[in-house]
Design an enzyme around this catalytic site. Structure first.
Site: not given
Ligand code: PLP
Length: 426
Positions: A47, A49, A193, A219, A222, A228
């Site tokens: 843990y 936090e 993002d 993320t 990918k 993950r």
């Molecule tokens: N943002 C984008 C552009 C994504 O393609 C994804 C997932 O496919 C996410 C956020 C969310 O990621 P997670 O599935 O890890 O929550």
């Protein structure tokens, strides 16, 4: 204690499924063994936090070092001042940024889900669309590319506090500078993002959002080929323009607000085993081999795109700049759902996907999304892409012919057995 054979048998079954098939899901990849070893380690027991050096639990001196390594490596990859490696997923990273700077009812502007955007960019079924007043921009019908004019008009009209760029199913690069110019006209902040193209940006193969966008989320699983999880980054820290106060009344820097928004804002204890695995994957990204991998993804996507076009497939936007293709199957008279379900019988995995201006529901869809990150990790090269497309085409054109499907499955399995995967796992 008795060994859980049920689950370990299933893990073995999943290993074989991954080994024998063609993995074309654009958001998936195969991590290295050392990434998985870090994830399956004693770090999961701890843990922690808080943040390195400022924890709410004792015994954090080791995970402090490992989380700090993850942070430092991520900063080195993108040459940035701020990184938070704690978000449990991409959705959490996006939620944390939004919760840090927005109040319920504030306006946001993101790419429409049906045009390639993501649920966390203001979809009515997700927290962002439920908490904030979400507006959307789209892509142009003529060329399938983001309609920056319409984005600007919408932004001037609805004055969002946050403009979100980035997508789940968009095969073209982004004009981050243009979006920032729009945001500056209305005093909005910009979040990019980069969950999908992050690895290509890390390798310098696509436009970088870091000089133009206030916040960058991603993320790690990918194109970055890590475990993950999620991350939040800023090139430069800055003072929160709206002057949110902490309970102590101090005006916080954005970095403080973001850290507080992740923990205790939306998460509890960080997943230190996943953070250790993120650190391992960041170490890998800093090696020259990763750049070669990223370049190969582009070569593979280009070759695949060419092969599909030669067979008369309709690629949204006519091609790709990144690691994925979005294919409109309407001229091939098969739905995305049927395509996905049929291809999986031939051990070819991908996902159905809405295409812009789709006339079918998200459960059926007119398209498929095809990505190369995982097959590139397996070792497939641009010369293999014609063969891959031939298999897809054969199955899609004979979707009701079980003999064709099982013949293709045999060929796929035979071919993939030539690309070894996790040999250490037996
Ligand atoms: N943002 C984008 C552009 C994504 O393609 C994804 C997932 O496919 C996410 C956020 C969310 O990621 P997670 O599935 O890890 O929550």
């Amino acid at each position: 204690m008795q060994r859980d054979t049920a689950i370990f048998d299933l893990i073995q079954e999943e290993l074989h499924r991954q080994r024998r098939g063609l993995e074309l899901i654009a958001s998936e990849n195969f991590t290295s063994l050392q990434v998985m070893q870090a994830m399956g380690s004693v770090m999961t027991n701890k843990y922690a936090e808080g943040y390195p050096g400022k924890r709410y639990y004792g015994g954090c001196e080791v995970v402090d070092k490992s989380e700090q390594l993850a942070i430092d490596r991520l900063k080195a990859i993108f040459n940035i001042e701020y990184a938070n490696v704690q978000p449990h997923s991409g959705a959490q990273a996006n939620m944390a940024v939004q919760a840090a700077i927005l109040q319920p009812g504030d306006a946001i502007l993101g790419l429409d889900l049906s045009m390639g955007g993501h649920l966390t960019h203001g979809s009515p079924v997700a927290f962002s669309g439920k908490t904030y007043v979400a507006h959307h921009y789209g892509v142009k019908k003529e060329d399938g590319r983001v309609d920056y004019e319409a984005l600007e008009q919408k932004a001037l009209e609805v004055k969002p506090k946050l403009i979100i760029c980035g997508a789940s199913a968009y095969s073209r690069d982004w004009d981050y500078a243009r979006i920032r110019a729009v945001a500056d006209k209305i005093g909005a902040l910009v979040m990019a993002d980069i969950a999908h193209p992050a690895g290509l940006i890390a390798a310098g193969l696509l436009n970088s959002p870091f000089d133009h966008c206030h916040f960058i989320t991603s993320t790690t699983h990918k194109t970055l080929r890590g475990p993950r999880g999620g991350i939040i980054m800023m090139k430069h820290d800055f003072e929160n323009p709206w002057g949110h106060k902490t309970p102590k009344g101090e005006i916080k820097m954005m970095s403080n607000l973001l850290d507080l928004s992740v923990f205790p804002g939306i998460q509890g204890g960080p997943l230190e085993h996943v953070i250790a695995a993120k650190a391992v994957s960041f170490h890998e990204i800093l090696q020259d081999e990763y750049k070669v991998y990223a370049q190969q993804m582009i070569k593979n996507a280009q070759a695949m795109s060419q092969a599909f076009l030669e067979k008369g497939y309709d690629l949204v936007s006519g091609g790709t700049d990144n690691h994925l293709l979005l294919i409109d199957l309407r001229n091939k008279n098969i739905s995305g759902k049927k395509a996905e379900n049929t291809l999986v019988k031939a051990d070819i995995t991908l996902n159905k996907n809405m295409v812009p201006f789709d006339d079918k529901s998200p459960f059926i869809t007119s398209g498929i999304r095809v990505g190369v990150p995982a097959i590139t990790t397996r070792g497939l090269k641009e010369n293999d892409m014609q063969q891959v497309v031939n298999w897809l085409d054969r199955v899609l054109m004979h979707a009701d012919d079980e003999t064709v499907i099982s013949t293709v499955r045999g060929e796929v399995n035979e071919f993939m057995s030539g690309f070894s995967m996790y040999p250490e796992l037996g």
